[in-house]
Structure formats: C-alpha cells, structure tokens
Design an enzyme around this catalytic site. Structure first.
Site, mmCIF file in Angstrom:
data_model
loop_
_atom_site.group_PDB
_atom_site.id
_atom_site.type_symbol
_atom_site.label_atom_id
_atom_site.label_comp_id
_atom_site.label_asym_id
_atom_site.label_seq_id
_atom_site.Cartn_x
_atom_site.Cartn_y
_atom_site.Cartn_z
ATOM 1 N N ASP A 675 21.698 55.969 61.846
ATOM 2 C CA ASP A 675 22.326 54.842 61.667
ATOM 3 C C ASP A 675 23.408 55.338 60.388
ATOM 4 O O ASP A 675 24.451 54.810 60.498
ATOM 5 C CB ASP A 675 21.396 54.029 61.002
ATOM 6 C CG ASP A 675 22.018 52.689 60.780
ATOM 7 O OD1 ASP A 675 22.626 51.929 61.839
ATOM 8 O OD2 ASP A 675 21.899 52.173 59.768
ATOM 9 N N LYS A 679 27.482 55.554 60.424
ATOM 10 C CA LYS A 679 28.472 54.727 59.339
ATOM 11 C C LYS A 679 29.503 55.915 58.728
ATOM 12 O O LYS A 679 30.600 55.562 58.406
ATOM 13 C CB LYS A 679 27.729 54.152 58.288
ATOM 14 C CG LYS A 679 26.966 53.094 58.670
ATOM 15 C CD LYS A 679 25.983 52.360 57.792
ATOM 16 C CE LYS A 679 24.987 51.397 58.362
ATOM 17 N NZ LYS A 679 24.139 50.914 57.346
#
Ligand code: ADP
Ligand code: ASP
Ligand code: MG
Length: 812
Positions: A675, A679
């Site tokens: 994750d 980003k």
C-alpha cells in the site's frame, strides 16, 4: 387606445379567462382597449390534427368531440344561461364539423383549407371571451379581424397589405363606440375575401398590426411567463426575465427560437417606434420585458440565448467548387425555387465547401433538388453528392453589444467544448448581433445551461455528482455535502448537487438532485446496479460539470475512468488502483483528462485529506524541482508501530489495528508495504517520473512465513509463530533509543519503502497515532523540507479530501 394580446395559455381555462377579464376591466377604466386573443391553448394543434386525419380518411371524431366539449363547457361556465351564446358556439362547431366532413370526402387538405380550418380556433375563443366580458358588465364587443386585416393569398403565412389594412382599422376604430373591442388574432382575409392566417404564433403579429395602424403608445403581449427570458425558461431553470431589450435583439432571439414572440411582430411597431411589453397573465404585477428602440445599458453584452430544434445540415463539397463563381448563387436559387428557407450559412474561405442549415422537414426536398441541379458536376466528380445530416439544433447567443466585445465566441466554444458538446458548424452575422452554432439536438439542454451559466450566472457554478461507493467514507462525504450545500451556494457560488448514487447492488439517478436527508432509503429502492448501467445513466443525463466520484477500492470501477473522461465527465477518486496501475494506463488517463478537459483528481490516494498531491503539483507548476521525498504514508503501519513496545505481542497489536479499522481487511496489504509502495509510486509519477510498482525497492520486515501465509487467519497464526522476529526488531530499536517507522522515499529518481528506526529529534520520531508526514526536499526547500503532517487515515478526513477535489474541479 391600448392593445393587449392574450396567448393560448392565457385563455386556456375558465379561471384564466376570468383572470384576463380582470386585467382588461382594470385597464379599461382609463382607456379604450383592443383585446387580441389567441385560440384556447392547444386548439390550433387539435384542429390541424383533425384536418390531417380527415384528409387521410381517418376518424377525426374523437378529437373533434374533445374540441366541442371544451368550448361548450367554457360557454356554460363563462356565460351561463345564455342560449344565444350556446347557439352561436354550437353553430360554429357545426360549421367546423361540416368543413372537416368536406375534407374527409375530398380527401385533401390544401393550404387554403388549412386556413379556413385553423381560423375556427380564434373565431370560437374571441366569440366566447367577448360574451363573457359583456356578461360581467364590461362594455365589450367582438369584431372579426378578417374584416380589418387584408393580406395577399399566401395561405398559412400571408403577407399583410398595410395600406388597406391601416385604413380599415383606422376607420373602424374611429367609429366604434364600445370601450373594449375583442379581436381574434392570427386570422385575416385576402382581397377576394378568403380566410388567411398570419403563420403559427401569429396572434402576436395581429396585435402589432393593430397597434401600428392606430399609432398607440404601447402593445402588451400577455403570455404564460414573465417576459422574454435570457433563455427558454422551460429548458434553463436559472433563466431570468430580460428587463429591457432592443427591437433587433428581440427579433434575433425570436428568429432563433424564442417562441414567446412571433418574429414578424416587431416589424410594424418598430417603424413607428411603439414599444412592446411582454407580461405574464398570471402575474401581471411582474414588470416583464420592454422591447423598444434603445440598446439596453447593461454590463453584459449578451442579451439572451435561444435554440431552434429539428435542423438539418446540408454540405456541398468538392474540389471542383474552388474558384468557380456562381456555385452559391445556383445553390441558393435552387432552394429558393423550392420555397425552402435557409436558416444558417457558413462557407470556409477555401470555398471548398458550403454548409447550410434548413428545417429537417425540408431536407429531403432540398437534397433532391440540389443533387439534380449539380448533376453534371457530380457526374464529373467535381462536386460530391450533397451530404445531409439530421438530428441537429441551432443555438444562438444574441446581443447588440457583442460587436464591441472581444472573445465572446471563444468563451462560447470553450464552454461547449469543456462540456463535450460537439460543434458541427458556426455562423456569425456580419452585424455581430448573433453567434450561432449547430450542435446535436440531444445536447441542447446541456449547451444552453452551460452557456447560461457562463454568460449570465458569472459566479454561480453547478457541479453534478455521480457517486459510486457509499460505505463509511461515502456516507461521511454525503453528510458533509448535505451540511455544506447552503454554505457553498452563499460563499463560493457553487451549487453542489448529487444526481447519482450507487453501491455494488443498487443505483439511483435523479436529475433534480437526490434528497440527502433520505438517500439510504431512496438508494435501497433504486434499480439494480451495474457499472455500465451507471455510466450510461450519467451519459444520458448529459449534465454540465458532471463528476464521477469513486469511493470504492474496486479495480473494475477504476477501469471505467477512461469512459467517463471521454464524455468530459471529471473523475474524483480515493480508489488508488488507477493511479498506481501500469504506467501506460496512468498516462493514458492523464492524456484523456487533458484531451477532454475533464479533471482527474485523486488527492486522497496519498495521506487521505492531507493536501499532498496538490502541493506537489503546485511546487512543480511554479517551477520548483523535487529532489527528494521522505514520508510516512501508512496510517495503519504507524498505528501498529506506535503501539508495539518491547515485551508486547506483535500479533495482538496487528489484531487490534484490524479491529479498529486501521488496516485493510487483509492486513498483509499494509504490512507487506504494498500500500505504501503504491503511494510513493503515485507521488513519484506526479513528480514526473515514468515508473512502475516493480521499480520500487521493497525490503519487507515480515518473515517469509508471514508473506507466504495462505489466508488472513493463517497470516495471524504465523505472526504468533514468528513473535521472536518482531521482538528483536523493536528491542534493537529501543536499545538505541530509536523508534520504528515505515518510511517511503524517493531519492534521485529511485523509490523505496521499508521499516527504518529513526532517532530522537527526527521529524518522524514523534509521529502520533495514524498520522502521516511528507517531507519535500526541493530546489527551493533544500535543507529545511516543506512538511505536510496530520491525520492520514479515517473516514471523515478522507471524505473531506474528496470534497476538496470536488470543489477543485470547479476552478478548472
Ligand atoms: P402564447 O400562447 O402566450 O403566445 P407561447 O407558447 O407562444 O405563448 O410563448 C410562450 C412560451 O415561449 C413560454 O412558455 C416558453 O416556453 C417559450 N419560450 C421560449 N424561449 C423563451 C424565452 N427566451 N423567454 C420566454 N419564453 C420563451
Ligand atoms: N392559435 C395560433 C397558433 O397556435 C396563433 C397564436 O396562438 O398566436 O399558432
Ligand atoms: Mg405565441
């Protein structure tokens, strides 16, 4: 003497006729009044329908009966117990029925007969209204306009013989004794005494003819709206009555479709400088619109917008046309010989093609005639057969002052372009009182509304949201919107509406805006949802400033963005999948966003509501260069490592984080670093790097066993089994008085993610709870980086980040 004209709706019911009588009786106290009336609303169309049916030997009786009942009922309510009135009306209806029967028998409906037939509408209405006035004690009498207005014999749209007409009107009114004279509008007669009509909508014209002949001070046209509006109020809710408008502007607007005034009406009054006042029968106290010889003084060079539907575009094209004189002449003559009216002409300076707009009903005839005229050139391939396109409309901007203002057409076309309205042809009159464009008829409402917003509501912008995903964050966003709607209207002039909602099961569309106090129940009662179905509904709504908001984490939803952007629908997403997918996909979406002028915003992909991407974009746009980014971007990992102390169970901390909603349902997505990698990937791309997820170095802190776990429960098992590994990580850090932080970096074009232990005094050391932090080291911030810090997860802040993106689209 005053002339007052009342249109079809104004005399469309007993109550309305009583309102007309009230207005007239008031006005008649001070002056003699000439009242011109239309047929009862809808009657002219019904008469035409009967005629067409009769001519085709179809049964016209049901419609005729309806006409009969309507008029007899008006008589019984307006002039009760008056056998003479009933007799007269019944007599007229009987004559009408005989005429229809005649049409039926001879199987034919000539223009001359059409006039005879349609005249009954005004004959009946004027007779009933005059009697009703008399019954209510007014000094009123009816006079047949056919005795006063003389025309040529061009049936259905006869030309007025002003000389004869004026003297007849003068003579009659000089002698007439009554205070109120009721005249049927629309009808007249030829020199030979045949009934003629002045063209559909022609009662306005009747009033102007009378007014000019008698040289009155003003004509008043009473209708069902409070004046001539900045656009047709039935299509543009925000339209406003125009206070004052010049004859030329009014003529231009009505020529281009503003039905409120029949275009020829202006002609007789303009030469005598008699103003026209348009007023609302149902709201006579409203000022309405004054049409006169002065160019209005207003800051806005545009007076109004109008549209004509059912337009066909004819294009004559071919290499053989260049430099040959006489082509246009032959083209126009051909159409003129066929009696076809040309509404718009454009010719490129290359002379390679000429484009004409005509009414759709004339298109077939036009094509045959033109192809025949140019048969020889077509056979030599010098000119192509005429190309014909239908389903079009003309929209026009009108204003006398446009000539002295630059950039109006630019604004017009960019507004249409932004809203994905394709322009097929453009024409601007040499006088620059009018700029018109040909567009698809399906786009008319959107085009008029966007142009109206652009030119008349300078500050007010409407944003139309279509939201997919109404879980935790979605619900919060809807609450915020519901709460802020009034504020946005008042302070930012933004009218924010939610027109569509969907979850994985249901979808709901409401073009007037979904009631946000009750959206759950409404959505539950909605239709079954599909991604394509929702997209189709958004496209069908065809609303300006449409925004698709993705609050899911679903790859199929992300795959829809391209389709939305291609329709110039903006996309606002907290779903990270699109921005972190293969670079080719990401850059294609960016390209579409640019090409279709549709914002694509995903601020909440990184740091929830924190303005990270926006700041990065602004730094770059202002010419700064990003050299290094260091960040803690995972609220979940931050929560985990803030709570994990030596001697505690890593398993329990992760479980608690999951239970409190700080991790994804599958915590491995957070703990594996994927994750965070997504980003930093997005930040790297937004700083201009062409990179993919595989290019990001990811040194996992989980063990092989953890990473290879088969499912979530198994993963938790392995956390317990490998407890010693985690204990060592934290104990080592604590021994140095460090803290563990999961850090994302971009340095010299290389991106990486991994667990680091940071010393006291480091900007990351004191990061609390689920906070995020980003440090931008740039040319302008070389030593002391620009810092953005704050809550990086949570429904409310994510919703407010989405909200900010939505508002940002308004300034694009
Ligand atoms: P009447 O029967 O009174 O003659 P019309 O139906 O001919 O009335 O004209 C009034 C209608 O014109 C309005 O109800 C409205 O729908 C339409 N219209 C179109 N454009 C405009 C405009 N710019 N301003 C006002 N009305 C308009
Ligand atoms: N009754 C006619 C029509 O409907 C004329 C008018 O209303 O102005 O066209
Ligand atoms: Mg009208």
């Amino acid at each position: 003497m005053r002339v007052l004209k009342f249109g079809g709706t104004s005399v469309g019911s007993v109550a309305n006729i009583n309102q007309v009588i009230k207005i007239v009786s008031q006005e008649a106290k001070n002056d003699r009044i000439c009242v011109v009336v239309s047929a009862v609303g809808g009657v002219t169309d019904m008469l035409m329908q009967c005629g067409l049916q009769a001519a085709k030997k179809e049964d016209y009786n049901p419609v005729f009966k309806e006409l009969e009942t309507k008029h007899l009922q008006f008589v019984s309510e307006l002039v009760p117990n008056d056998s003479e009135a009933v007799e007269e009306t019944q007599g007229l209806l009987n004559d009408l029925n005989s005429l229809l029967n005649g049409i039926y028998l001879i199987n034919e409906l000539s223009p001359k007969t059409v006039d005879k037939l349609l005249a009954y509408g005004e004959i009946l209405s004027s007779s009933i209204i005059a009697r009703a006035m008399y019954a209510q004690g007014l000094d009123a009498a009816r006079k047949d306009s056919r005795d006063l207005i003389t025309t040529n014999d061009k049936h259905t749209k006869a030309g007025v013989n002003y000389k004869v007409t004026n003297s007849q009107l003068d003579y009659y009114f000089a002698k007439a004794k009554q205070q109120i004279t009721v005249l049927p509008g629309f009808i007249a007669s030829s020199a030979t005494g045949e009934t003629t009509t002045l063209g559909r909508g022609g009662s306005d014209f009747t009033a102007a003819i009378v007014a000019a002949a008698l040289d009155v001070d003003q004509v008043e046209i009473y209708t069902d709206v409070s004046g001539m509006y900045t656009a047709n109020p039935k299509l543009v809710k925000q339209a406003k009555p125009i206070e004052s408008i010049s004859y030329h502007e009014a003529m231009e607007l009505s020529h281009f479709g503003a039905k409120v005034l029949y275009p020829p009406t202006i002609v007789p009054v303009m030469s005598k400088n008699i103003p026209i006042r348009i007023k609302n029968t149902m709201a006579p106290e409203d000022a309405g619109t004054l049409i006169h010889n002065k160019e209005g003084i207003s800051d806005n060079p545009i007076k109004g917008l109008s549209n004509i539907n059912n337009i066909a575009l004819l294009t004559l094209e071919g290499g053989g046309m260049v430099g040959i004189p006489g082509i246009s002449k032959r083209l126009f003559e051909t159409l003129s010989n066929q009696g076809i009216n040309i509404i718009l002409i454009t010719q490129a300076s290359s002379e390679h093609s000429i484009c004409l707009g005509v009414m759709e009903e004339d298109a077939g005839k036009a094509k045959n005639a033109i192809d025949e005229e140019f048969q020889y050139e077509i056979s030599l391939n010098k000119i192509d057969p005429l190309s014909l396109e239908i389903g079009l409309s003309i929209i026009a901007l009108v204003g006398d002052q446009m000539k002295s203002h630059q950039g109006i057409s630019g604004k017009m076309f960019s507004t249409l372009g932004k809203n994905n309205v394709n322009i097929r042809a453009i024409a601007q009159g040499a006088s620059e009182k009018n700029i018109s464009a040909v567009i698809a008829q399906k786009d008319v409402k959107k085009a008029l509304n966007s142009l109206h917003e652009r030119f008349f509501e300078a500050q007010r912008k409407q944003l139309n949201l279509f939201i997919t995903g109404v879980g935790n964050v979605g619900e919060k966003l809807l609450n915020q919107i519901n709460q802020q709607q009034e504020y946005l209207k008042k302070h930012l002039n933004i009218n924010l509406r939610v027109l569509g909602l969907s979850n994985s099961r249901k979808m709901l569309i409401d073009e007037n805006g979904i009631d946000l106090d009750n959206w759950k129940a409404l959505l539950e009662a909605g239709e079954p949802a599909t991604l394509d179905g929702f997209h189709e509904a958004v496209v069908n709504q065809n609303q300006r400033n449409s925004i698709f908001v993705d609050i899911t984490a679903n790859a199929d939803v992300a795959d829809m963005y391209g389709k939305y952007l291609k329709q110039s629908v903006a996309v606002v997403a907290c779903n990270k999948i699109a921005a972190s997918s293969e670079f080719s996909k990401y850059s294609e979406l960016k390209r579409l966003s640019k090409a279709y002028n549709a914002p694509l915003l995903f601020e909440t992909n990184v740091g929830a509501g924190l303005p990270i991407i926006d700041t990065l974009n602004n730094l770059i746009a202002s010419g700064d260069r990003v050299n290094r980014i260091q960040a803690v971007l995972s609220g979940s990992l931050n929560f985990v490592f803030n709570n994990f102390k030596s001697g505690e169970s890593f398993h329990d901390v992760v479980q608690a984080a999951k239970a409190e909603g700080y991790t994804e349902p599958d915590p491995r997505i957070d703990l594996s670093g994927v994750d965070v990698a997504r980003k930093i990937l997005i930040l790297a791309r937004e700083s201009g790097l062409k990179i993919n997820l595989e290019d990001i170095a990811n040194e996992p802190f989980l063990t092989e066993k953890n990473l290879n776990s088969t499912d979530v429960p198994h993963f938790f098992e392995t956390l317990k089994e490998d407890a010693a590994h985690f204990e060592k990580l934290v104990a080592d850090a604590e021994a140095k008085n460090h803290r563990l932080k999961y850090v994302a970096q971009l340095d010299n074009g290389k991106a990486s993610v991994g667990l680091q232990s940071v010393p006291e005094g480091h900007p990351f050391y004191d990061l609390k709870g689920s906070d995020n932090i980003v440090l931008f080291f740039t040319d302008r911030y070389p030593e002391q980086p620009m810092q953005i810090k704050g809550a990086g997860a949570g429904g409310d802040v994510t919703a407010s980040g989405l909200f900010a993106d939505i508002i940002r689209t308004a300034t694009y």
